[in-house]
Design an enzyme around this catalytic site. Sequence first.
Site, PDB file in Angstrom:
ATOM      1  N   ASP A  37       0.816  -1.207   0.000  1.00 33.51           N
ATOM      2  CA  ASP A  37       0.000   0.000   0.000  1.00 33.51           C
ATOM      3  C   ASP A  37       0.852   1.260   0.000  1.00 33.51           C
ATOM      4  O   ASP A  37       2.065   1.219   0.255  1.00 33.51           O
ATOM      5  CB  ASP A  37      -0.926   0.022   1.224  1.00 33.51           C
ATOM      6  CG  ASP A  37      -2.126  -0.901   1.060  1.00 33.51           C
ATOM      7  OD1 ASP A  37      -2.396  -1.308  -0.079  1.00 33.51           O
ATOM      8  OD2 ASP A  37      -2.783  -1.211   2.076  1.00 33.51           O
ATOM      9  N   LYS A  59      -3.490   3.492  -2.435  1.00 39.02           N
ATOM     10  CA  LYS A  59      -4.661   4.337  -2.643  1.00 39.02           C
ATOM     11  C   LYS A  59      -4.341   5.746  -2.173  1.00 39.02           C
ATOM     12  O   LYS A  59      -3.934   5.947  -1.031  1.00 39.02           O
ATOM     13  CB  LYS A  59      -5.858   3.791  -1.866  1.00 39.02           C
ATOM     14  CG  LYS A  59      -6.230   2.360  -2.213  1.00 39.02           C
ATOM     15  CD  LYS A  59      -7.366   1.877  -1.329  1.00 39.02           C
ATOM     16  CE  LYS A  59      -7.734   0.437  -1.638  1.00 39.02           C
ATOM     17  NZ  LYS A  59      -6.680  -0.507  -1.249  1.00 39.02           N
ATOM     18  N   MET A 172      -8.383   8.872   9.148  1.00 38.10           N
ATOM     19  CA  MET A 172      -8.915   9.247   7.834  1.00 38.10           C
ATOM     20  C   MET A 172     -10.029  10.290   7.954  1.00 38.10           C
ATOM     21  O   MET A 172     -11.071  10.192   7.292  1.00 38.10           O
ATOM     22  CB  MET A 172      -9.422   7.998   7.090  1.00 38.10           C
ATOM     23  CG  MET A 172      -8.343   6.984   6.793  1.00 38.10           C
ATOM     24  SD  MET A 172      -8.953   5.503   5.942  1.00 38.10           S
ATOM     25  CE  MET A 172      -9.863   4.687   7.258  1.00 38.10           C
TER      26      MET A 172
END
Length: 262
Positions: A37, A59, A172
Amino acid sequence: MKTSGKVWLVGAGPGDISLLTLKAMQCIQHADVVIYDRLVNPKILEWVSPDCLLINVGKNPGFHCVPQHEINALLVQHAETHENIVRLKGGDPYVFGRGAEEVECLVDAGIPFEVVPGISSAIGGLACAGIPVTHRDMASGFHVVTGHTREGNQQQDWRQLAKLNGTLVIVMGIANLPFICEELLMGGKSPETPAAIVMSATRENQRRLTCTLGTLLSKAQEANIVPPALIVIGDVVTLSDRLSFIPNIVKLPKNLYCESCS
């Protein structure tokens, strides 16, 4: 389905390479394929063998270069042709890392797997910024929630979360910070509640911003805070100056052997 390999879901920790677990490092060293990632420290990839296949499926905020269903398919595909496949994920695979979704796919395909836990930024990242998530005099518990739910899913009930005691840790959540702050205040959380944002926790460019819930949004905008960043709300934030420290660099051995990963 007959397969020849095993998938290891490995937690890469919050960023500091020396916070990687010993088992995680051993798995990486013996991997035939590493699917990693964006938030994984790139220095970790230097431990792979020369013939290891590296696949970046990272991402970026608001943009997924490889959709989740394609990542799942990659795991199955390479398990059919390689012996050891490492799915390397930032933090811990099961803490907002979609690890469970990937394991479900492996189970459905009959592929052997193992999960190697990692240090979550929600705990380890805050500790490195001088913020303990619990304290006997301040917080007898903590709540870790995501500030970004899956598209189509219901938003967090921030007004209900505002009523909970203890430390509130939000991952997040930077893109949704205006709404989060407004809803927590509307839910009855005092604007004087200590609050902090820790950006790039445990990394060389780590930054910590401390303020109150009432000033959190304006202070974050003034400081140009960008992801990855942790939001923490609660009395434990007041300890951050007193408990902060400068991490010492730990030299790790270059070669370690792990029978279960070979």
